[in-house]
Design a protein around this motif. Structure first.
Motif, mmCIF file in Angstrom:
data_model
loop_
_atom_site.group_PDB
_atom_site.id
_atom_site.type_symbol
_atom_site.label_atom_id
_atom_site.label_comp_id
_atom_site.label_asym_id
_atom_site.label_seq_id
_atom_site.Cartn_x
_atom_site.Cartn_y
_atom_site.Cartn_z
ATOM 1 N N PRO A 29 30.602 -82.942 21.879
ATOM 2 C CA PRO A 29 30.825 -81.497 22.009
ATOM 3 C C PRO A 29 29.649 -80.758 22.663
ATOM 4 N N LEU A 30 28.426 -81.183 22.378
ATOM 5 C CA LEU A 30 27.269 -80.560 23.032
ATOM 6 C C LEU A 30 27.323 -80.789 24.543
ATOM 7 N N THR A 31 27.705 -82.000 24.937
ATOM 8 C CA THR A 31 27.812 -82.341 26.351
ATOM 9 C C THR A 31 28.911 -81.528 27.024
ATOM 10 N N VAL A 32 30.092 -81.493 26.420
ATOM 11 C CA VAL A 32 31.224 -80.757 26.977
ATOM 12 C C VAL A 32 30.879 -79.276 27.135
ATOM 13 N N ALA B 135 30.677 -74.082 15.465
ATOM 14 C CA ALA B 135 29.469 -74.851 15.160
ATOM 15 C C ALA B 135 28.545 -74.915 16.370
ATOM 16 N N LEU B 136 29.109 -75.147 17.528
ATOM 17 C CA LEU B 136 28.292 -75.182 18.751
ATOM 18 C C LEU B 136 27.537 -73.873 18.949
ATOM 19 N N ASP C 149 20.854 -81.847 9.653
ATOM 20 C CA ASP C 149 21.627 -83.079 9.503
ATOM 21 C C ASP C 149 23.110 -82.745 9.558
ATOM 22 N N LEU C 150 23.747 -83.120 10.651
ATOM 23 C CA LEU C 150 25.159 -82.812 10.877
ATOM 24 C C LEU C 150 26.059 -84.010 10.613
ATOM 25 N N THR C 151 25.530 -85.025 9.941
ATOM 26 C CA THR C 151 26.303 -86.253 9.719
ATOM 27 C C THR C 151 27.398 -86.092 8.671
ATOM 28 N N HIS C 152 27.325 -85.078 7.830
ATOM 29 C CA HIS C 152 28.308 -84.912 6.764
ATOM 30 C C HIS C 152 29.364 -83.868 7.081
ATOM 31 N N GLY D 122 31.135 -80.000 4.573
ATOM 32 C CA GLY D 122 32.517 -79.554 4.776
ATOM 33 C C GLY D 122 32.730 -79.014 6.168
ATOM 34 N N PRO D 123 33.765 -78.199 6.331
ATOM 35 C CA PRO D 123 34.030 -77.634 7.662
ATOM 36 C C PRO D 123 32.929 -76.648 8.053
ATOM 37 N N PHE D 124 32.565 -76.674 9.305
ATOM 38 C CA PHE D 124 31.518 -75.799 9.821
ATOM 39 C C PHE D 124 32.216 -74.585 10.422
ATOM 40 N N HIS D 125 32.160 -73.465 9.712
ATOM 41 C CA HIS D 125 32.805 -72.255 10.179
ATOM 42 C C HIS D 125 31.806 -71.106 10.132
#
Length: 125
Positions: free
Chosen positions: A99-102, A69-70, A58-61, A30-33
């Motif tokens: 997002p990791l790159t940004v 999250a970052l 595993d962040l695919t879901h 679900g949402p990562f908060h």
């Protein structure tokens, strides 16, 4: 012997001792908060009592992977590095890699496209 998968409200935990002793797979859903981050940190702390030496996240879901999250993933990486536990991320380039790159932290992680690839990787990131 693996006790089998378990689940908190938003994090599934799967021991991988049958494939690699000391490895655990965590799948946030679900949402990562902030609550997800708190659950992840609690699960990781609990798993360290079971000779944890490799965590595959595993962040695919995930439905979202934003600033919270970052921050949490960087915090997890920092803590695991401090206690000499490897971390491998699984996710798509678009959802997780960009997002990791940004954020300027991409160099801290190797992003794998599948859990199998992450489990078989020779690096500890």
């Amino acid at each position: 012997m693996d006790p089998g998968p378990s689940m908190t409200e938003s994090v599934q935990v799967e021991p991988l001792d049958h494939l690699r002793p000391g490895a655990r797979l965590l799948r946030p859903r679900g949402p990562f908060h902030a609550r997800t981050g708190i659950e992840l940190m609690a699960v990781i702390d609990g798993q360290r009592a079971h000779a944890l030496d490799l965590l595959i996240l595993d962040l695919t879901h995930l439905t979202t992977f934003g600033p919270v999250a970052l921050q949490i993933v960087v915090q997890i990486a920092t803590e695991l590095h401090r206690v000499d536990v490897g971390l491998r991320l699984v996710g798509s380039e678009q959802t997780v890699g960009s997002p990791l790159t940004v954020a300027g932290v991409r160099s801290l992680f190797t992003l794998h496209s599948t859990v199998g690839e992450a489990l078989g990787a020779q690096t500890s990131t």
